[in-house]
Design a protein around this motif. Structure first.
Motif, PDB file in Angstrom:
ATOM      1  N   GLU A 103       0.809  -1.211   0.000  1.00 40.17           N
ATOM      2  CA  GLU A 103       0.000   0.000   0.000  1.00 40.17           C
ATOM      3  C   GLU A 103       0.847   1.268   0.000  1.00 40.17           C
ATOM      4  O   GLU A 103       0.325   2.372   0.173  1.00 40.17           O
ATOM      5  N   SER A 104       2.158   1.126  -0.174  1.00 34.90           N
ATOM      6  CA  SER A 104       3.056   2.276  -0.127  1.00 34.90           C
ATOM      7  C   SER A 104       2.714   3.284  -1.217  1.00 34.90           C
ATOM      8  O   SER A 104       2.447   2.928  -2.374  1.00 34.90           O
ATOM      9  N   ARG A 105       2.723   4.574  -0.857  1.00 35.86           N
ATOM     10  CA  ARG A 105       2.452   5.618  -1.843  1.00 35.86           C
ATOM     11  C   ARG A 105       3.550   5.682  -2.895  1.00 35.86           C
ATOM     12  O   ARG A 105       3.288   5.962  -4.061  1.00 35.86           O
ATOM     13  N   GLN A 106       4.789   5.430  -2.470  1.00 36.04           N
ATOM     14  CA  GLN A 106       5.892   5.442  -3.416  1.00 36.04           C
ATOM     15  C   GLN A 106       5.716   4.346  -4.466  1.00 36.04           C
ATOM     16  O   GLN A 106       5.965   4.558  -5.660  1.00 36.04           O
ATOM     17  N   ALA A 108       2.833   3.085  -5.367  1.00 33.08           N
ATOM     18  CA  ALA A 108       1.706   3.496  -6.208  1.00 33.08           C
ATOM     19  C   ALA A 108       2.153   4.502  -7.260  1.00 33.08           C
ATOM     20  O   ALA A 108       1.719   4.445  -8.420  1.00 33.08           O
ATOM     21  N   LYS A 109       3.048   5.423  -6.873  1.00 31.65           N
ATOM     22  CA  LYS A 109       3.561   6.407  -7.838  1.00 31.65           C
ATOM     23  C   LYS A 109       4.365   5.729  -8.938  1.00 31.65           C
ATOM     24  O   LYS A 109       4.269   6.099 -10.116  1.00 31.65           O
ATOM     25  N   SER A 134      -2.128   0.453  -9.150  1.00 32.02           N
ATOM     26  CA  SER A 134      -2.015   1.776  -8.543  1.00 32.02           C
ATOM     27  C   SER A 134      -3.333   2.184  -7.906  1.00 32.02           C
ATOM     28  O   SER A 134      -3.354   2.756  -6.813  1.00 32.02           O
ATOM     29  N   SER A 137      -3.727   0.508  -4.554  1.00 29.86           N
ATOM     30  CA  SER A 137      -2.902   1.134  -3.520  1.00 29.86           C
ATOM     31  C   SER A 137      -3.513   2.454  -3.059  1.00 29.86           C
ATOM     32  O   SER A 137      -3.553   2.747  -1.857  1.00 29.86           O
ATOM     33  N   VAL A 138      -3.983   3.261  -4.009  1.00 27.69           N
ATOM     34  CA  VAL A 138      -4.586   4.545  -3.668  1.00 27.69           C
ATOM     35  C   VAL A 138      -5.857   4.345  -2.849  1.00 27.69           C
ATOM     36  O   VAL A 138      -6.108   5.065  -1.876  1.00 27.69           O
ATOM     37  N   THR A 141      -4.955   3.482   0.781  1.00 33.94           N
ATOM     38  CA  THR A 141      -4.350   4.562   1.574  1.00 33.94           C
ATOM     39  C   THR A 141      -5.233   5.807   1.673  1.00 33.94           C
ATOM     40  O   THR A 141      -5.266   6.452   2.713  1.00 33.94           O
ATOM     41  N   MET A 142      -5.947   6.145   0.597  1.00 35.13           N
ATOM     42  CA  MET A 142      -6.712   7.390   0.555  1.00 35.13           C
ATOM     43  C   MET A 142      -8.209   7.206   0.750  1.00 35.13           C
ATOM     44  O   MET A 142      -8.921   8.159   1.049  1.00 35.13           O
ATOM     45  N   GLU A 148      -8.446  11.328  -5.237  1.00 36.44           N
ATOM     46  CA  GLU A 148      -7.264  10.688  -5.812  1.00 36.44           C
ATOM     47  C   GLU A 148      -7.642   9.370  -6.495  1.00 36.44           C
ATOM     48  O   GLU A 148      -7.157   9.075  -7.595  1.00 36.44           O
TER      49      GLU A 148
END
Length: 202
Positions: A103-106, A108-109, A134, A137-138, A141-142, A148
């Motif tokens: 689930e890391s934002r990095q 996902a980016k 992606s 993951s977003v 987390t969001m 997003e």
């Protein structure tokens, strides 16, 4: 059957004393799976050895690699001519998947940038795969109704449409529109784009 108050208090006090005793007295001696040293641990058979420092260094190196690949001013001069930007990002994604949470934002980016690079190469089906990852993951987390996520679903619907998956594209576009409508007016360019996509995917 309910216990009498004195008995209940006695049991609670005994459990508390037992927990305190365990916390004060190490009771597990294990061998670290990394450095093979014997360590005293309550919960994990790992010690704070040099392997953890190496993992942190690898994580920093991956972040530096990602930034160089995703920098719009970078021409990727450090890459071999045979190796495309998409291939380098895929390699970066593979390494990141080993050291970062899913689930890391990095992460996902990286997936989002990789999807864009693959789409530029015309591989829309593979791009949709990474864009979907992606989105997951977003969402984790969001949140499932975040703007997003709506924007990521918008991109995914376009990739699905371009790869010929019209049924999935329509379902994804419908969800993206329902989320973005919370934050944007119907006249917004993103909403209009999704409305047109829904009209085409019949």
């Amino acid at each position: 059957m309910h216990l009498h108050a004195p008995v209940a208090r006695g049991l609670w006090r005994a459990k508390r004393e037992e927990s305190a005793s365990r916390a004060a007295t190490p009771h597990h001696v294990m061998k670290c799976e990394h450095c093979m040293k014997y360590v005293v641990q309550h919960f994990s058979p790992h010690c704070h050895c040099d392997v953890l420092d190496a993992m942190n260094q690898k994580r920093d190196g991956l972040e530096e690699m990602y930034n160089s690949l995703c920098n719009p001013n970078s021409r990727c001069n450090n890459l071999d001519k045979e190796e495309s930007r998409a291939a380098a990002l895929m390699k970066c994604h593979t390494l990141q998947s080993k050291v970062l949470y899913k689930e890391s934002r990095q992460l996902a980016k990286t997936r989002d940038t990789l999807a864009f690079a693959l789409a530029q190469n015309g591989d829309h089906q593979y791009a949709a795969h990474y864009c979907k990852l992606s989105c997951e993951s977003v969402e984790a987390t969001m949140g499932g109704t975040s703007i997003e996520l709506g924007r990521e679903l918008h991109k995914l619907s376009l990739l699905l449409f371009q790869s010929g998956q019209h049924i999935k594209a329509r379902a994804t576009a419908s969800r993206a529109l329902s989320i973005l409508s919370i934050y944007l007016s119907p006249e917004h360019v993103d909403c209009q784009d999704l409305i047109q996509l829904l009209d085409v995917c019949v």
